[in-house]
Design an enzyme around this catalytic site. Sequence first.
Site, PDB file in Angstrom:
ATOM      1  CG  HIS A   1      -8.763   7.994   5.094  1.00  0.00           C
ATOM      2  ND1 HIS A   1      -7.749   8.894   4.877  1.00  0.00           N
ATOM      3  CD2 HIS A   1      -9.358   7.813   3.884  1.00  0.00           C
ATOM      4  CE1 HIS A   1      -7.723   9.239   3.601  1.00  0.00           C
ATOM      5  NE2 HIS A   1      -8.685   8.597   2.975  1.00  0.00           N
ATOM      6  CB  CYS A   2     -14.267  10.135   5.660  1.00  0.00           C
ATOM      7  SG  CYS A   2     -15.920  10.003   4.980  1.00  0.00           S
ATOM      8  N   PRO A   3     -13.304   8.177   2.847  1.00  0.00           N
ATOM      9  CG  PRO A   3     -13.901   6.129   1.932  1.00  0.00           C
ATOM     10  CD  PRO A   3     -13.669   6.812   3.215  1.00  0.00           C
TER      11      PRO A   3
ATOM     12  N   GLY B   1     -12.761  12.476   1.113  1.00  0.00           N
ATOM     13  CA  GLY B   1     -11.416  12.515   0.543  1.00  0.00           C
ATOM     14  C   GLY B   1     -10.355  13.015   1.503  1.00  0.00           C
TER      15      GLY B   1
END
Lengths: 394, 167
Positions: free
Chosen positions: A199-201, A204
Amino acid sequence: MLRRACSALLPPWMRPWRWSPVWEPLMPHNDFSSSPAGRGRSPRRKWETFPGRNKFYCDGRIMMAKQTGVFYLTLVLILVTCGLFFTFDCWFLAEQLTPIIPVIGAVLFLFVIGTLLRTSFSDPGVLPRATPDEAADLERQIDVANGSTGYRPPPRTKEVVINGQTVKLKYCFTCKIFRPPRASHCSLCDNCVERFDHHCPWVGNCVGKRNYRFFYMFILSLSFLTVFIFAFVITHIILSNGSRFVVVCFFSVWSIVGLSGFHTYLISSNQTTNEDIKGSWSSKRSKDNYNPYSYGNIFTNCCAALCGPLPPRWLPSGPLYVCMLVATGFAQLDPRVEKKKKPAAFLLRSQYHTDQKEHLVSFCSFPVPFFRLKTHSHHLLIQFQILPSVLFKV
Amino acid sequence: IYFPTPLCVVVRVVLLYLSVFPLCHQTHSLQDFQRPAVSSKVFIQRDYSSGTICKFQTKFPSELESRLDKQQFEETIQTLNNLYAEAEKLGGSSYLEGCLACLTAYTVFLCMETHYEKVLKKIARYIRDQNEKIYAPRGLLLTDPIERGLRVVEITIFEDRNIGSAR
């Protein structure tokens, strides 16, 4: 072909929309009859939230994670850096060296933005949750396997042999499915994602089967862009012999380049970040451990990851779907004002399915400019813009 | 945003027309929804022995023994497996499509369908044919796996009184 291109120009709520279960499916099917991970919500309020924690925009064509603050930061950083570069350095370099430099810079910048938006806005490959019948069937099978004692020893796993390697498939208690190999449940988005990478912040969104190639192209082009900007800013400083304040962060160049290198390695060995971190296919685990998904050579692995066929999304959507339901008699409007915050909530009774389940249309006002139709039995999630809401002021 | 009332009515009429028009050729599907009661459902799970490619198990479920031939069932599943393999095939044409899409920044898909989507339409047609010819007369219904995220092939078994009834 032309119709489709033309309809893309119209605002979404005016586009003619064709109903087909395989045409532009957008969202995973959701099982609304089971409470999402036991968060203590009453059954009547289940419909308010998408079972996964995602945000949708523009008829559901755009799908992002719940926390998008860091994504906007990424966008701002890229825009500001490139803006400053084009404003202050490009004129000098175009005159002193060659005008191709700003052109290359512009192309790289557009490519970076395009791939970033594509990564952030696409469905990463979210798996739909099990329908109630499917979940019940699985439970029955597990009961039979465990001897129907009523006590089910967790965790539930299934073993499969893939290309000679034993792989354990875990049961997801939230989605009520046995996860396919390489799939993982993202706790931030609360969805099972196929070929889950991470999950890449910064973008997003989760990075999974459907948007991994865009993510890779984004970081690769971003590393070229940062190196390009850094190199030419240094050139500018050297050529102009002035003391200029360098507005490019030196360390970001190394971290982006490093990340690109890491993902290049992952792609060439056909692994996900998840598998690499866990050391699933590491030879340190056992001598016979190898990656069963690898095609054997680097070239095929790269081609498969970057140029392979793009799997489709699951659900259709469109602004006129509810109109169609009402117009064709599949649904009737049944006003029922339920929620305090929302201006009106309508209950749509559908005759579409034999189990006669109800589904709700809720109106969400600003800042969420769309409303959702959630069904219990048909498992559709439709996004609308607020304008057609005038239709329902009966 | 609220339109003035006459314009609101006009907008409603136009949108309803637009919504009904595409369904004109699909009104036959209305009859499909007067369904008999569902007796049970069988789920054919995925077969992961060849990796992550889309392939369903060809093992014949015991619940269908009274309704369907084993051979017909296996033929259906095998054809579906072959079609999905065709959709996911890695080869010159899929690489070309991928490269072309990348070069045009994926705008080419505004004008054309991906190979995968074309095959999915083929699969939908095949399932519809199978339902009409083989499964519906036996009181069964195959659900397109795409509606379940390519996880299962769901076969709905309807109650006995509907076997042989013409639709």
